[in-house]
Design a protein around this motif. Structure first.
Motif, PDB file in Angstrom:
ATOM      1  N   GLU A 206       0.833  -1.203   0.000  1.00  0.00           N
ATOM      2  CA  GLU A 206       0.000   0.000   0.000  1.00  0.00           C
ATOM      3  C   GLU A 206       0.868   1.253   0.000  1.00  0.00           C
ATOM      4  OE1 GLU A 206      -2.350  -0.670   3.450  1.00  0.00           O
ATOM      5  OE2 GLU A 206      -3.861  -1.894   2.393  1.00  0.00           O
ATOM      6  N   ASN A 207       1.999   1.195   0.718  1.00  0.00           N
ATOM      7  CA  ASN A 207       2.928   2.329   0.691  1.00  0.00           C
ATOM      8  C   ASN A 207       3.512   2.509  -0.704  1.00  0.00           C
ATOM      9  OD1 ASN A 207       2.584   2.866   3.425  1.00  0.00           O
ATOM     10  ND2 ASN A 207       4.303   1.583   4.053  1.00  0.00           N
ATOM     11  N   SER A 210       1.001   4.216  -2.822  1.00  0.00           N
ATOM     12  CA  SER A 210       0.963   5.647  -2.495  1.00  0.00           C
ATOM     13  C   SER A 210       2.128   6.387  -3.141  1.00  0.00           C
ATOM     14  CB  SER A 210       0.977   5.824  -0.975  1.00  0.00           C
ATOM     15  OG  SER A 210       0.973   7.190  -0.635  1.00  0.00           O
ATOM     16  N   GLN A 213       1.469   6.736  -6.813  1.00  0.00           N
ATOM     17  CA  GLN A 213       0.471   7.776  -7.082  1.00  0.00           C
ATOM     18  C   GLN A 213       1.095   9.166  -6.975  1.00  0.00           C
ATOM     19  OE1 GLN A 213      -2.431   6.584  -4.156  1.00  0.00           O
ATOM     20  NE2 GLN A 213      -3.668   5.509  -5.669  1.00  0.00           N
ATOM     21  N   GLN A 214       2.051   9.317  -6.067  1.00  0.00           N
ATOM     22  CA  GLN A 214       2.727  10.608  -5.938  1.00  0.00           C
ATOM     23  C   GLN A 214       3.654  10.859  -7.124  1.00  0.00           C
ATOM     24  OE1 GLN A 214       4.687  10.876  -2.105  1.00  0.00           O
ATOM     25  NE2 GLN A 214       2.927   9.975  -1.052  1.00  0.00           N
TER      26      GLN A 214
END
Length: 312
Positions: A206-207, A210, A213-214
């Motif tokens: 999940e990290n 993230s 996505q960044q």
């Protein structure tokens, strides 16, 4: 003046002719096909010039098959209109996005498989717990019956020996039951470790999502452009993608603007079109039939990339 008038009349009737060489237009005054060539293929794309020429010819075929005409465009190594594949940060960024997305999808599939295995293990452990609970009740019932028989007076020697054998058999089943309990406890301990590792890995996954996505926020990548003189292509996913990108930019060279049909070849964002088996949409044919008398000076094709998402 006569030549100038002829050229002007040609361009008004067939705007794509402005991109053909003057000598070609004079020597072939009735050939109205747009002539194009592949001039540059950056080796970073991993394609040969011959492969790109083949794709460019297939791009022209999309227009010919879709309209039932063969007089729109033709590949010509001496053409004025040049196609250039330029490898820069756009393709590098796309390849990084593709690699990251593939890795995240592989990880997600792996963790999904792990989750299925863990669910199966939990179901097995639960079933064993239920079986052991039933065995425990059965053993307790048998023990009570044996104790009652042992406390009954007046047993014969044979009855005493038989009772003793039943106690020994009961003890053996009790030991087997305890082995099964110990084994289940080890399974439960191993299962708990697996769940803990799985949860840790999913949290890291999940990290990673993230971070992706960044790094790759939702936006439109600049794929290619027809600048009024040349066709430049900066980014594509595969040969089928490049073929459609070239067909789109050749459409601009024919004098066509964009259309708001998201499935059309001339839609400004490439995404909903069938890349492998694309056929011209009615919107594309309408643009061709109603194109303005002069071609657009600059048109760009984009590809939209949404942010990476995954579910565990």
């Amino acid at each position: 003046m006569l030549v100038a008038g002829l050229l002007h009349l040609q361009t008004q009737s067939h705007p794509q002719l402005k991109f053909n060489s003057l000598s070609d237009r004079l020597t072939h005054p009735f050939d109205t096909r747009l002539r194009f060539r592949v001039e540059q293929v950056d080796p970073g794309f991993g394609l040969s010039r011959e492969e790109v020429i083949q794709l460019a010819q297939e791009a022209a075929l999309i227009w010919h098959q879709g309209t039932g005409r063969d007089d729109l465009m033709v590949y010509d190594d001496n053409a004025k209109l040049a196609i250039k594949l330029i490898y820069d940060h756009r393709q590098q960024e796309y390849e990084a996005l593709k690699h990251t997305t593939q890795k995240l999808l592989q990880d997600e599939a792996h963790y999904q498989h792990q989750a299925e295995d863990l669910n199966a293990s939990k179901h097995s452990i639960d079933q064993q717990q239920q079986n052991l609970a039933q065995q425990r009740k059965q053993l307790e019932t048998e023990l009570q019956a044996l104790l009652q028989r042992r406390n009954q007076p007046g047993r014969s020697a044979d009855q005493q020996q038989q009772l003793q054998q039943q106690f020994l058999a009961f003890q053996l089943r009790t030991e087997q039951f305890q082995h099964a309990v110990n084994d289940l406890q080890q399974q439960q301990l191993s299962f708990n470790h697996q769940v803990s590792a799985y949860q840790k890995n999913v949290k890291q996954h999940e990290n990673n999502i993230s971070l992706a996505q960044q790094r790759f926020p939702p936006r439109e990548f600049h794929k290619g452009i027809f600048n009024g003189h040349e066709i430049h292509v900066y980014q594509f996913a595969a040969k089928a993608d490049l073929r459609l990108t070239l067909a789109h930019e050749l459409g601009h060279a024919l004098g066509l603007d964009h259309h708001d049909d998201p499935e059309a070849l001339m839609y400004p964002v490439l995404g909903q079109q069938n890349l492998e088996y694309f056929e011209l949409r009615p919107a594309d044919k309408t643009l061709l039939h109603t194109r303005p008398p002069t071609a657009s000076s600059s048109s760009t094709l984009f590809m939209r990339f949404l942010s990476v998402s995954a579910t565990i």
